[in-house]
Design an enzyme around this catalytic site. Sequence first.
Site, mmCIF file in Angstrom:
data_model
loop_
_atom_site.group_PDB
_atom_site.id
_atom_site.type_symbol
_atom_site.label_atom_id
_atom_site.label_comp_id
_atom_site.label_asym_id
_atom_site.label_seq_id
_atom_site.Cartn_x
_atom_site.Cartn_y
_atom_site.Cartn_z
ATOM 1 N N LYS A 9 0.899 -1.102 0.376
ATOM 2 C CA LYS A 9 -0.013 -0.092 0.008
ATOM 3 C C LYS A 9 1.264 0.995 0.083
ATOM 4 O O LYS A 9 1.965 1.135 -0.293
ATOM 5 C CB LYS A 9 -0.990 -0.335 1.421
ATOM 6 C CG LYS A 9 -2.131 -1.563 1.129
ATOM 7 C CD LYS A 9 -3.171 -1.147 2.068
ATOM 8 C CE LYS A 9 -4.174 -2.670 2.279
ATOM 9 N NZ LYS A 9 -5.252 -2.403 3.048
ATOM 10 N N TYR A 49 -12.693 -2.024 -3.996
ATOM 11 C CA TYR A 49 -13.143 -2.149 -3.026
ATOM 12 C C TYR A 49 -14.858 -1.888 -2.224
ATOM 13 O O TYR A 49 -14.601 -1.797 -1.960
ATOM 14 C CB TYR A 49 -12.527 -0.731 -1.572
ATOM 15 C CG TYR A 49 -10.823 -1.744 -1.443
ATOM 16 C CD1 TYR A 49 -10.510 -2.589 -0.850
ATOM 17 C CD2 TYR A 49 -10.093 -1.203 -1.516
ATOM 18 C CE1 TYR A 49 -9.422 -2.815 -0.351
ATOM 19 C CE2 TYR A 49 -8.678 -1.025 -1.821
ATOM 20 C CZ TYR A 49 -8.339 -1.912 -1.047
ATOM 21 O OH TYR A 49 -7.056 -2.990 0.137
ATOM 22 N N ASN A 112 -1.932 0.041 6.776
ATOM 23 C CA ASN A 112 -1.750 -1.058 6.906
ATOM 24 C C ASN A 112 -0.900 -1.598 6.271
ATOM 25 O O ASN A 112 -0.281 -2.874 6.495
ATOM 26 C CB ASN A 112 -2.621 -1.916 8.128
ATOM 27 C CG ASN A 112 -4.007 -1.700 7.200
ATOM 28 O OD1 ASN A 112 -3.671 -1.811 5.740
ATOM 29 N ND2 ASN A 112 -4.260 -2.510 6.885
ATOM 30 N N HIS A 115 -2.419 -5.533 1.501
ATOM 31 C CA HIS A 115 -3.334 -5.708 1.494
ATOM 32 C C HIS A 115 -3.436 -7.129 1.192
ATOM 33 O O HIS A 115 -2.526 -7.858 0.332
ATOM 34 C CB HIS A 115 -4.124 -5.419 0.382
ATOM 35 C CG HIS A 115 -5.755 -5.853 0.003
ATOM 36 N ND1 HIS A 115 -6.577 -6.045 0.563
ATOM 37 C CD2 HIS A 115 -5.550 -6.940 -1.263
ATOM 38 C CE1 HIS A 115 -7.385 -6.902 -0.767
ATOM 39 N NE2 HIS A 115 -7.217 -7.355 -1.181
ATOM 40 N N GLU A 126 -9.563 -10.577 -7.589
ATOM 41 C CA GLU A 126 -8.411 -9.627 -7.809
ATOM 42 C C GLU A 126 -7.311 -9.795 -8.279
ATOM 43 O O GLU A 126 -7.353 -8.873 -8.674
ATOM 44 C CB GLU A 126 -7.902 -9.433 -5.967
ATOM 45 C CG GLU A 126 -9.511 -9.250 -5.247
ATOM 46 C CD GLU A 126 -8.957 -8.812 -3.690
ATOM 47 O OE1 GLU A 126 -7.495 -9.398 -3.048
ATOM 48 O OE2 GLU A 126 -9.841 -8.983 -3.003
#
Length: 142
Positions: A9, A49, A112, A115, A126
């Site tokens: 990320k 998302y 965070n 993913h 995905e």
Amino acid sequence: MKQTLAILKPDCLQRNLVGKVIDRIEENGFEISGMKMIKMTKEQAEGFYAVHQGKPFFAELVEFMTESPVVVAALRKENAVQAWRDLMGATNPENAAPGTLRKEYAESIGRNTVHGSDSDANATREIAFFFSESDLILTQKG
Ligand code: CMP
């Protein structure tokens, strides 16, 4: 062998942690079958998302994922989805086990660091979101 999608990320790239995370991916026996750096558009982030649309953190999530580039990678390993989730640790770094990537590197539940897909079906969806079949190297071992 199964596959999963990993995203390094924006906070991972902003803090120059890409090498460290890829090192852990390789050390843990994943085969990288596809990898690229992209700057996600708002439309891409909203589409990726979509399952979280309507949740209170959705706008913040889209904003964060588009603020700077990410690295997307398709990872192959036996039980790839669970194996990558185990290496990442819990979504909230406060709950992540010692030795996991999020325990070590994540700043917060939003920022965070990594993913991972949460099921084989979502992994397929995905991976197809970012890679075409011809992008994916099936094996590096001959
Ligand atoms: P990820 O595995 O990428 O999937 C959805 C993301 O939403 C999740 O990681 C978190 O980064 C983010 N997320 C989940 N819950 C929250 C929350 N309460 N506040 C902000 N972001 C969240």
